[in-house]
Design a protein around this motif. Structure first.
Motif, PDB file in Angstrom:
ATOM      1  N   THR A  17      17.880 -54.527   5.210  1.00 34.44           N
ATOM      2  CA  THR A  17      17.178 -53.383   5.803  1.00 34.44           C
ATOM      3  C   THR A  17      16.635 -52.456   4.720  1.00 34.44           C
ATOM      4  OG1 THR A  17      18.780 -53.484   7.614  1.00 34.44           O
ATOM      5  CG2 THR A  17      17.392 -51.537   7.523  1.00 34.44           C
ATOM      6  N   ASP A  41      27.225 -55.430  -5.418  1.00 32.81           N
ATOM      7  CA  ASP A  41      26.827 -55.403  -4.018  1.00 32.81           C
ATOM      8  C   ASP A  41      27.549 -56.507  -3.230  1.00 32.81           C
ATOM      9  OD1 ASP A  41      25.156 -54.580  -1.812  1.00 32.81           O
ATOM     10  OD2 ASP A  41      24.356 -56.597  -1.975  1.00 32.81           O
ATOM     11  N   THR A  44      26.492 -57.402   3.684  1.00 32.79           N
ATOM     12  CA  THR A  44      26.623 -58.407   4.746  1.00 32.79           C
ATOM     13  C   THR A  44      25.477 -59.401   4.612  1.00 32.79           C
ATOM     14  OG1 THR A  44      27.382 -56.590   6.102  1.00 32.79           O
ATOM     15  CG2 THR A  44      26.977 -58.650   7.229  1.00 32.79           C
ATOM     16  N   SER A  45      24.310 -58.891   4.243  1.00 35.29           N
ATOM     17  CA  SER A  45      23.130 -59.760   4.160  1.00 35.29           C
ATOM     18  C   SER A  45      23.361 -60.940   3.215  1.00 35.29           C
ATOM     19  CB  SER A  45      21.923 -58.961   3.682  1.00 35.29           C
ATOM     20  OG  SER A  45      21.674 -57.876   4.528  1.00 35.29           O
ATOM     21  N   GLY A  50      22.400 -67.465   6.724  1.00 36.39           N
ATOM     22  CA  GLY A  50      21.061 -67.902   6.306  1.00 36.39           C
ATOM     23  C   GLY A  50      20.198 -68.502   7.404  1.00 36.39           C
ATOM     24  N   PHE A  51      20.512 -68.210   8.678  1.00 36.58           N
ATOM     25  CA  PHE A  51      19.595 -68.688   9.727  1.00 36.58           C
ATOM     26  C   PHE A  51      18.741 -67.521  10.207  1.00 36.58           C
ATOM     27  CE2 PHE A  51      22.865 -66.995  12.564  1.00 36.58           C
ATOM     28  CZ  PHE A  51      22.097 -66.414  13.550  1.00 36.58           C
ATOM     29  N   ALA A 180      25.516 -43.325  -2.573  1.00 31.51           N
ATOM     30  CA  ALA A 180      25.269 -41.992  -1.991  1.00 31.51           C
ATOM     31  C   ALA A 180      26.571 -41.476  -1.385  1.00 31.51           C
ATOM     32  CB  ALA A 180      24.204 -42.098  -0.910  1.00 31.51           C
ATOM     33  N   HIS A 209      24.504 -49.762   6.814  1.00 33.75           N
ATOM     34  CA  HIS A 209      25.199 -50.669   7.727  1.00 33.75           C
ATOM     35  C   HIS A 209      26.581 -50.164   8.114  1.00 33.75           C
ATOM     36  CE1 HIS A 209      26.447 -55.083   8.656  1.00 33.75           C
ATOM     37  NE2 HIS A 209      25.871 -54.534   9.700  1.00 33.75           N
ATOM     38  N   LEU A 350      18.871 -60.753   9.601  1.00 29.83           N
ATOM     39  CA  LEU A 350      17.880 -61.092   8.573  1.00 29.83           C
ATOM     40  C   LEU A 350      16.472 -60.781   9.073  1.00 29.83           C
ATOM     41  CD1 LEU A 350      19.382 -64.366   7.056  1.00 29.83           C
ATOM     42  CD2 LEU A 350      19.488 -62.043   6.148  1.00 29.83           C
TER      43      LEU A 350
HETATM   44  C1  LIG Z   1      29.747 -64.227  10.178  1.00 30.76           C
HETATM   45  C2  LIG Z   1      28.353 -63.617  10.241  1.00 30.76           C
HETATM   46  C3  LIG Z   1      27.266 -64.394   9.880  1.00 30.76           C
HETATM   47  C4  LIG Z   1      25.963 -63.865   9.976  1.00 30.76           C
HETATM   48  N1  LIG Z   1      24.919 -64.677   9.680  1.00 30.76           N
HETATM   49  C5  LIG Z   1      23.668 -64.250   9.944  1.00 30.76           C
HETATM   50  C6  LIG Z   1      22.569 -65.131   9.758  1.00 30.76           C
HETATM   51  O1  LIG Z   1      22.710 -66.292   9.351  1.00 30.76           O
HETATM   52  N2  LIG Z   1      21.323 -64.665  10.055  1.00 30.76           N
HETATM   53  C7  LIG Z   1      21.115 -63.386  10.500  1.00 30.76           C
HETATM   54  O2  LIG Z   1      19.961 -63.049  10.783  1.00 30.76           O
HETATM   55  N3  LIG Z   1      22.145 -62.510  10.630  1.00 30.76           N
HETATM   56  C8  LIG Z   1      23.413 -62.909  10.348  1.00 30.76           C
HETATM   57  N4  LIG Z   1      24.453 -62.044  10.489  1.00 30.76           N
HETATM   58  C9  LIG Z   1      24.163 -60.602  10.691  1.00 30.76           C
HETATM   59  C10 LIG Z   1      23.552 -60.015   9.397  1.00 30.76           C
HETATM   60  O3  LIG Z   1      24.232 -60.511   8.275  1.00 30.76           O
HETATM   61  C11 LIG Z   1      23.565 -58.473   9.378  1.00 30.76           C
HETATM   62  O4  LIG Z   1      23.090 -57.978  10.600  1.00 30.76           O
HETATM   63  C12 LIG Z   1      22.642 -57.937   8.272  1.00 30.76           C
HETATM   64  O5  LIG Z   1      22.940 -58.558   7.049  1.00 30.76           O
HETATM   65  C13 LIG Z   1      22.767 -56.421   8.129  1.00 30.76           C
HETATM   66  O6  LIG Z   1      21.883 -56.032   7.089  1.00 30.76           O
HETATM   67  P1  LIG Z   1      21.875 -54.554   6.564  1.00 30.76           P
HETATM   68  O7  LIG Z   1      20.865 -54.462   5.481  1.00 30.76           O
HETATM   69  O8  LIG Z   1      21.715 -53.612   7.702  1.00 30.76           O
HETATM   70  O9  LIG Z   1      23.355 -54.304   5.995  1.00 30.76           O
HETATM   71  P2  LIG Z   1      24.027 -54.874   4.662  1.00 30.76           P
HETATM   72  O10 LIG Z   1      23.456 -56.183   4.285  1.00 30.76           O
HETATM   73  O11 LIG Z   1      25.506 -54.803   4.857  1.00 30.76           O
HETATM   74  O12 LIG Z   1      23.592 -53.821   3.570  1.00 30.76           O
HETATM   75  C14 LIG Z   1      24.132 -52.519   3.536  1.00 30.76           C
HETATM   76  C15 LIG Z   1      24.237 -52.126   2.068  1.00 30.76           C
HETATM   77  O13 LIG Z   1      24.568 -50.740   1.963  1.00 30.76           O
HETATM   78  C16 LIG Z   1      25.439 -50.579   0.877  1.00 30.76           C
HETATM   79  N5  LIG Z   1      26.081 -49.274   1.013  1.00 30.76           N
HETATM   80  C17 LIG Z   1      27.026 -48.895   1.897  1.00 30.76           C
HETATM   81  N6  LIG Z   1      27.331 -47.602   1.729  1.00 30.76           N
HETATM   82  C18 LIG Z   1      26.532 -47.150   0.725  1.00 30.76           C
HETATM   83  C19 LIG Z   1      26.371 -45.891   0.084  1.00 30.76           C
HETATM   84  N7  LIG Z   1      27.098 -44.822   0.457  1.00 30.76           N
HETATM   85  N8  LIG Z   1      25.489 -45.779  -0.940  1.00 30.76           N
HETATM   86  C20 LIG Z   1      24.740 -46.851  -1.319  1.00 30.76           C
HETATM   87  N9  LIG Z   1      24.855 -48.070  -0.741  1.00 30.76           N
HETATM   88  C21 LIG Z   1      25.727 -48.197   0.270  1.00 30.76           C
HETATM   89  C22 LIG Z   1      26.364 -51.783   0.983  1.00 30.76           C
HETATM   90  O14 LIG Z   1      27.005 -52.018  -0.257  1.00 30.76           O
HETATM   91  C23 LIG Z   1      25.337 -52.867   1.311  1.00 30.76           C
HETATM   92  O15 LIG Z   1      24.794 -53.398   0.152  1.00 30.76           O
HETATM   93  C24 LIG Z   1      25.762 -62.529  10.394  1.00 30.76           C
HETATM   94  C25 LIG Z   1      26.876 -61.728  10.724  1.00 30.76           C
HETATM   95  C26 LIG Z   1      28.157 -62.267  10.646  1.00 30.76           C
HETATM   96  C27 LIG Z   1      29.319 -61.414  11.010  1.00 30.76           C
END
Ligand SMILES: Cc1cc2nc3c(=O)[nH]c(=O)nc-3n(C[C@H](O)[C@H](O)[C@H](O)COP(=O)(O)OP(=O)(O)OC[C@H]3O[C@@H](n4cnc5c(N)ncnc54)[C@H](O)[C@@H]3O)c2cc1C
Length: 391
Positions: A17, A41, A44-45, A50-51, A180, A209, A350
């Motif tokens: 995101t 880092d 979750t991403s 990876g689908f 932050a 997230h 993703l």
């Molecule tokens: C088992 C499982 C498998 C999955 N597989 C898939 C899949 O194959 N395909 C798919 O589309 N979705 C999948 N998902 C869902 C997907 O992974 C998440 O919805 C997505 O990665 C969320 O992305 P994000 O950028 O919002 O959060 P994140 O990827 O978690 O990024 C948030 C970032 O913020 C950072 N952060 C937190 N607090 C702070 C702060 N105070 N200051 C600075 N940085 C901070 C964290 O370190 C992190 O790097 C899966 C979920 C699960 C549970």
């Protein structure tokens, strides 16, 4: 005395995101950006399976039944658009990916009945959808449990997530800052504090997230954390090839079990924990458990006894979060209209995270956006805007 803005926009979080928001904001001409990222880092991403796929994880009827066809169509369209938008980026950036079909396997009469209804509704609303009853004589596909397949066309793919995130990160020319810690907004600049001091910004994008609730306590109770895991498997009989091409995304039991074909005889399966008796819900940490690996192999082997699988040892236990009303949350925060956020992608982060980054950038730039307003956080609470904001 007024404090000058140092940045137009600050972004918190370096997952899909946050990286997508930075990328799209720059495409729209913003250059005074800072990005708070944690180091190392563990997003979750990066750990996801990876689908990517169109539509939503659960069937169309899960949306149309409680919310009506028109709303369901709007959300489904947005999810399809998110898939198409990410695929276009992958193609243009030359990021390896393989496309396949989106399949829902039916293993109970209740699911079959729902599939018929969903296919009828999807088709009449202009989406690709068909139902095929199980054919006993397809080689490699005999199964006493499999009753039929709901097919939703070729909106499904497997992608290299590390390459996707690296690519987005490399395309980004932003001021990088660490974690932050807090923010304050008073109608003038938003002040974000971090270990190295404080910055002032006009807009703030919260893409952190699972830590969102820490900085936005009004949202905390609406986001339900849970832990799940995916595991990689291969066919025990190495001479066999799976009858579905890599990139095919499948699910069954109302998407409680889901996965993706990643190679001629390899696949990833997840979902063994979510919604199982209390498993994973409200988890504070994620663990990777062998009993879940075994469970996933057992449910697959029970469904496809001619395609027995065994673990490759790869996989991740991950925490994710679901909004209390099970719809993604994307848009300005209620009561804080210059603070925008994206989260709660219901397992499809993703494509929806990539699309959220784009839509948040469009909202800030005051450009037309395809983001349905019903996905804005305002649906959870109605609070007046912060001082100085008109909306
Ligand atoms: C088992 C499982 C498998 C999955 N597989 C898939 C899949 O194959 N395909 C798919 O589309 N979705 C999948 N998902 C869902 C997907 O992974 C998440 O919805 C997505 O990665 C969320 O992305 P994000 O950028 O919002 O959060 P994140 O990827 O978690 O990024 C948030 C970032 O913020 C950072 N952060 C937190 N607090 C702070 C702060 N105070 N200051 C600075 N940085 C901070 C964290 O370190 C992190 O790097 C899966 C979920 C699960 C549970």
């Amino acid at each position: 005395m007024s404090v000058p803005y140092e940045f137009d926009i600050a972004i918190i979080g370096g997952g899909i995101t946050g990286l997508s928001a930075a990328y799209h904001l720059q495409k729209l001409g913003f250059s005074r950006l800072c990005h708070f990222r944690k180091d190392p880092d563990h997003s979750t991403s990066i750990q996801s399976a990876g689908f990517v796929s169109g539509g939503m994880a659960d069937n169309f009827t899960r949306l149309s039944h409680p919310r009506g066809i028109a709303t369901a169509k709007q959300i489904w369209n947005f999810c399809d658009l998110a898939y198409d938008t990410l695929l276009e980026y992958l193609q243009n950036a030359g990021i390896p990916h393989q496309t396949g079909e989106r399949l829902r396997w039916m293993v109970s009469e209740a699911e079959v009945a729902e599939a018929h209804k969903a296919v009828q509704q999807l088709s009449s609303e202009g989406f690709t959808a068909s139902y095929e009853a199980a054919t006993p004589h397809v080689p490699g596909l005999s199964s006493s449990r499999w009753l039929g397949t709901q097919k939703e066309g070729s909106r499904a793919a497997t992608v290299s997530v590390p390459l996707l995130l690296q690519n987005l990160s490399a395309a980004s020319k932003v001021t990088l800052l660490g974690e932050a810690q807090s923010f304050q907004s008073t109608g003038g600049p938003i002040t974000v504090t971090h270990a190295g001091g404080a910055v002032h910004t006009q807009f703030l994008i919260c893409a952190q997230h699972l830590s969102l609730g820490g900085l936005l306590p009004n949202l905390a109770e609406s986001l339900v954390p849970y832990a799940d895991q995916w595991s990689e498997f291969q066919l025990r009989d190495r001479t066999r090839v799976l009858p579905w091409k890599p990139g095919t995304v499948f699910s069954w039991q109302h998407s409680h079990i889901w996965g993706v074909i990643t190679g001629p005889n390899t696949l990833r399966i997840g979902g063994g924990r979510y919604l199982r008796a209390m498993a994973g819900i409200e988890a504070k940490v994620a663990s990777y458990e062998q009993k879940i690996v075994q469970h996933l192999a057992e449910v697959w082997n029970g469904l496809w006894p001619e395609l027995l699988i065994e673990t490759t040892g790869r996989g991740y236990g991950i925490r994710d979060c679901r909004p209390c009303d099970e719809l993604p949350l994307i848009g300005p925060m209620f009561g804080e209209s210059r603070v925008l956020l994206g989260t709660g992608y219901m397992g499809q982060g993703l494509s929806l995270g990539f699309m959220a980054g784009r839509c948040l950038a469009e909202l800030i730039a005051d450009k037309p956006t395809k983001l349905p307003r019903l996905l804005w956080p305002e649906r959870l609470r109605s609070l007046p805007s912060d001082k100085g904001d008109e909306s």
